[in-house]
Design a protein around this motif. Structure first.
Motif, PDB file in Angstrom:
ATOM      1  N   ARG A  95       0.841  -1.201   0.000  1.00  0.00           N
ATOM      2  CA  ARG A  95       0.000   0.000   0.000  1.00  0.00           C
ATOM      3  C   ARG A  95       0.874   1.248   0.000  1.00  0.00           C
ATOM      4  NH1 ARG A  95      -5.477  -0.810  -0.656  1.00  0.00           N
ATOM      5  NH2 ARG A  95      -5.180   1.429  -0.755  1.00  0.00           N
ATOM      6  N   LEU A  96       1.414   1.552  -1.146  1.00  0.00           N
ATOM      7  CA  LEU A  96       2.324   2.685  -1.273  1.00  0.00           C
ATOM      8  C   LEU A  96       1.609   4.025  -1.129  1.00  0.00           C
ATOM      9  CD1 LEU A  96       4.510   1.288  -4.190  1.00  0.00           C
ATOM     10  CD2 LEU A  96       4.869   1.071  -1.723  1.00  0.00           C
ATOM     11  N   ASP A  97       0.286   3.999  -1.147  1.00  0.00           N
ATOM     12  CA  ASP A  97      -0.502   5.219  -0.974  1.00  0.00           C
ATOM     13  C   ASP A  97      -0.622   5.638   0.489  1.00  0.00           C
ATOM     14  OD1 ASP A  97      -2.063   2.795  -0.746  1.00  0.00           O
ATOM     15  OD2 ASP A  97      -3.868   4.027  -0.653  1.00  0.00           O
ATOM     16  N   ILE A  98      -0.185   4.782   1.397  1.00  0.00           N
ATOM     17  CA  ILE A  98      -0.287   5.076   2.830  1.00  0.00           C
ATOM     18  C   ILE A  98       1.103   5.427   3.361  1.00  0.00           C
ATOM     19  CG2 ILE A  98      -0.975   4.200   5.095  1.00  0.00           C
ATOM     20  CD1 ILE A  98      -2.736   2.154   3.596  1.00  0.00           C
ATOM     21  N   PRO A  99       1.252   6.602   3.953  1.00  0.00           N
ATOM     22  CA  PRO A  99       2.566   6.982   4.504  1.00  0.00           C
ATOM     23  C   PRO A  99       3.016   6.007   5.600  1.00  0.00           C
ATOM     24  CG  PRO A  99       1.084   8.877   4.430  1.00  0.00           C
ATOM     25  CD  PRO A  99       0.258   7.660   4.114  1.00  0.00           C
ATOM     26  N   TYR A 100       4.313   5.768   5.644  1.00  0.00           N
ATOM     27  CA  TYR A 100       4.861   4.847   6.641  1.00  0.00           C
ATOM     28  C   TYR A 100       4.505   5.270   8.059  1.00  0.00           C
ATOM     29  CZ  TYR A 100       7.746   3.061   2.809  1.00  0.00           C
ATOM     30  OH  TYR A 100       8.183   2.520   1.637  1.00  0.00           O
ATOM     31  N   LYS A 101       4.517   6.560   8.293  1.00  0.00           N
ATOM     32  CA  LYS A 101       4.196   7.070   9.628  1.00  0.00           C
ATOM     33  C   LYS A 101       2.789   6.636  10.053  1.00  0.00           C
ATOM     34  CE  LYS A 101       4.299  11.354  12.268  1.00  0.00           C
ATOM     35  NZ  LYS A 101       4.597  12.779  12.254  1.00  0.00           N
ATOM     36  N   VAL A 102       1.867   6.651   9.124  1.00  0.00           N
ATOM     37  CA  VAL A 102       0.490   6.226   9.407  1.00  0.00           C
ATOM     38  C   VAL A 102       0.456   4.728   9.708  1.00  0.00           C
ATOM     39  CG1 VAL A 102      -1.830   5.948   8.414  1.00  0.00           C
ATOM     40  CG2 VAL A 102      -0.554   8.078   8.051  1.00  0.00           C
ATOM     41  N   ILE A 103       1.172   3.946   8.919  1.00  0.00           N
ATOM     42  CA  ILE A 103       1.194   2.493   9.119  1.00  0.00           C
ATOM     43  C   ILE A 103       1.763   2.152  10.495  1.00  0.00           C
ATOM     44  CG2 ILE A 103       2.177   0.304   8.310  1.00  0.00           C
ATOM     45  CD1 ILE A 103       2.143   1.586   5.453  1.00  0.00           C
ATOM     46  N   ILE A 104       2.869   2.790  10.844  1.00  0.00           N
ATOM     47  CA  ILE A 104       3.469   2.536  12.161  1.00  0.00           C
ATOM     48  C   ILE A 104       2.515   2.959  13.268  1.00  0.00           C
ATOM     49  CG2 ILE A 104       5.300   3.244  13.757  1.00  0.00           C
ATOM     50  CD1 ILE A 104       7.222   3.258  11.406  1.00  0.00           C
ATOM     51  N   ASN A 105       1.933   4.134  13.137  1.00  0.00           N
ATOM     52  CA  ASN A 105       1.006   4.619  14.158  1.00  0.00           C
ATOM     53  C   ASN A 105      -0.186   3.679  14.321  1.00  0.00           C
ATOM     54  OD1 ASN A 105       0.130   6.680  16.084  1.00  0.00           O
ATOM     55  ND2 ASN A 105      -1.533   6.990  14.627  1.00  0.00           N
ATOM     56  N   GLU A 106      -0.733   3.215  13.219  1.00  0.00           N
ATOM     57  CA  GLU A 106      -1.865   2.283  13.289  1.00  0.00           C
ATOM     58  C   GLU A 106      -1.448   0.978  13.973  1.00  0.00           C
ATOM     59  OE1 GLU A 106      -5.239   2.645  12.265  1.00  0.00           O
ATOM     60  OE2 GLU A 106      -4.644   4.737  12.239  1.00  0.00           O
ATOM     61  N   GLY A 107      -0.266   0.480  13.629  1.00  0.00           N
ATOM     62  CA  GLY A 107       0.232  -0.738  14.271  1.00  0.00           C
ATOM     63  C   GLY A 107       0.403  -0.561  15.769  1.00  0.00           C
ATOM     64  N   ILE A 108       0.942   0.577  16.162  1.00  0.00           N
ATOM     65  CA  ILE A 108       1.132   0.879  17.585  1.00  0.00           C
ATOM     66  C   ILE A 108      -0.220   0.952  18.296  1.00  0.00           C
ATOM     67  CG2 ILE A 108       1.850   2.682  19.211  1.00  0.00           C
ATOM     68  CD1 ILE A 108       4.148   3.312  17.209  1.00  0.00           C
ATOM     69  N   GLU A 109      -1.163   1.651  17.693  1.00  0.00           N
ATOM     70  CA  GLU A 109      -2.490   1.793  18.310  1.00  0.00           C
ATOM     71  C   GLU A 109      -3.200   0.446  18.431  1.00  0.00           C
ATOM     72  OE1 GLU A 109      -3.662   4.498  19.884  1.00  0.00           O
ATOM     73  OE2 GLU A 109      -1.687   5.310  19.420  1.00  0.00           O
ATOM     74  N   LEU A 110      -3.090  -0.387  17.413  1.00  0.00           N
ATOM     75  CA  LEU A 110      -3.692  -1.723  17.484  1.00  0.00           C
ATOM     76  C   LEU A 110      -3.040  -2.550  18.592  1.00  0.00           C
ATOM     77  CD1 LEU A 110      -4.044  -2.479  13.679  1.00  0.00           C
ATOM     78  CD2 LEU A 110      -5.928  -2.190  15.305  1.00  0.00           C
ATOM     79  N   ALA A 111      -1.727  -2.416  18.725  1.00  0.00           N
ATOM     80  CA  ALA A 111      -1.017  -3.148  19.781  1.00  0.00           C
ATOM     81  C   ALA A 111      -1.427  -2.650  21.167  1.00  0.00           C
ATOM     82  CB  ALA A 111       0.489  -3.015  19.588  1.00  0.00           C
ATOM     83  N   LYS A 112      -1.655  -1.361  21.296  1.00  0.00           N
ATOM     84  CA  LYS A 112      -2.098  -0.817  22.588  1.00  0.00           C
ATOM     85  C   LYS A 112      -3.484  -1.339  22.956  1.00  0.00           C
ATOM     86  CE  LYS A 112       0.485   3.532  22.611  1.00  0.00           C
ATOM     87  NZ  LYS A 112       0.372   5.004  22.486  1.00  0.00           N
TER      88      LYS A 112
END
Length: 142
Positions: A95-112
């Motif tokens: 998903r090159l349309d999604i900034p890496y920062k967003v992907i990391i943030n979403e992963g962190i939030e899901l983990a929380k």
């Protein structure tokens, strides 16, 4: 209020978690059930379907990417951490349309939300490594 994509990711994690445990679930029926159970929420159903099927279709390649960037053995990961890493890795590569920062943030939030109390730090670390090493990933195999 959660975004439609955030909700899609949350539900995708649930489907991937179930799939990881059973390996025998009927994907279409599970997706349909999860959507039906969550119809009161605003959800990007197309994105939900794409990320779930994308992860499962490319699971062996995704796991190779994770394994190269992790010190733990993949099979020793918590199922939730594994599902989050698989989903985020798919988004990083596909998903090159999604900034890496967003992907990391979403992963962190899901983990929380779904992981243990230190999962978010672990997820952050691994996703950062995957992004840093992304140029070494052979996209054509994906």
């Amino acid at each position: 209020m959660k975004s439609k994509r955030r909700k899609a990711r949350e539900l995708a994690i649930q489907v991937l978690y179930s799939w990881q445990i059973s390996k025998k679930i009927v994907l279409f029926e599970t997706e349909k059930y999860v959507i039906e159970q969550n119809k009161k929420y605003s959800l990007d159903k197309i994105y939900f379907h794409k990320i779930v099927t994308g992860v499962i279709k490319n699971i062996f390649y995704i796991d190779k990417i994770i394994k190269k960037n992790i010190s733990k053995k993949k099979n020793r990961l918590d199922y939730i951490e594994q599902a989050i890493l698989r989903l985020a890795s798919y988004e990083i590569i596909k998903r090159l349309d999604i900034p890496y920062k967003v992907i990391i943030n979403e992963g962190i939030e899901l983990a929380k939300i779904y992981g243990s109390n230190k999962s978010h730090k672990f997820i952050n670390s691994i996703l950062d490594k995957i992004i840093t090493n992304k140029n070494n990933i052979k996209i054509k195999n994906f």
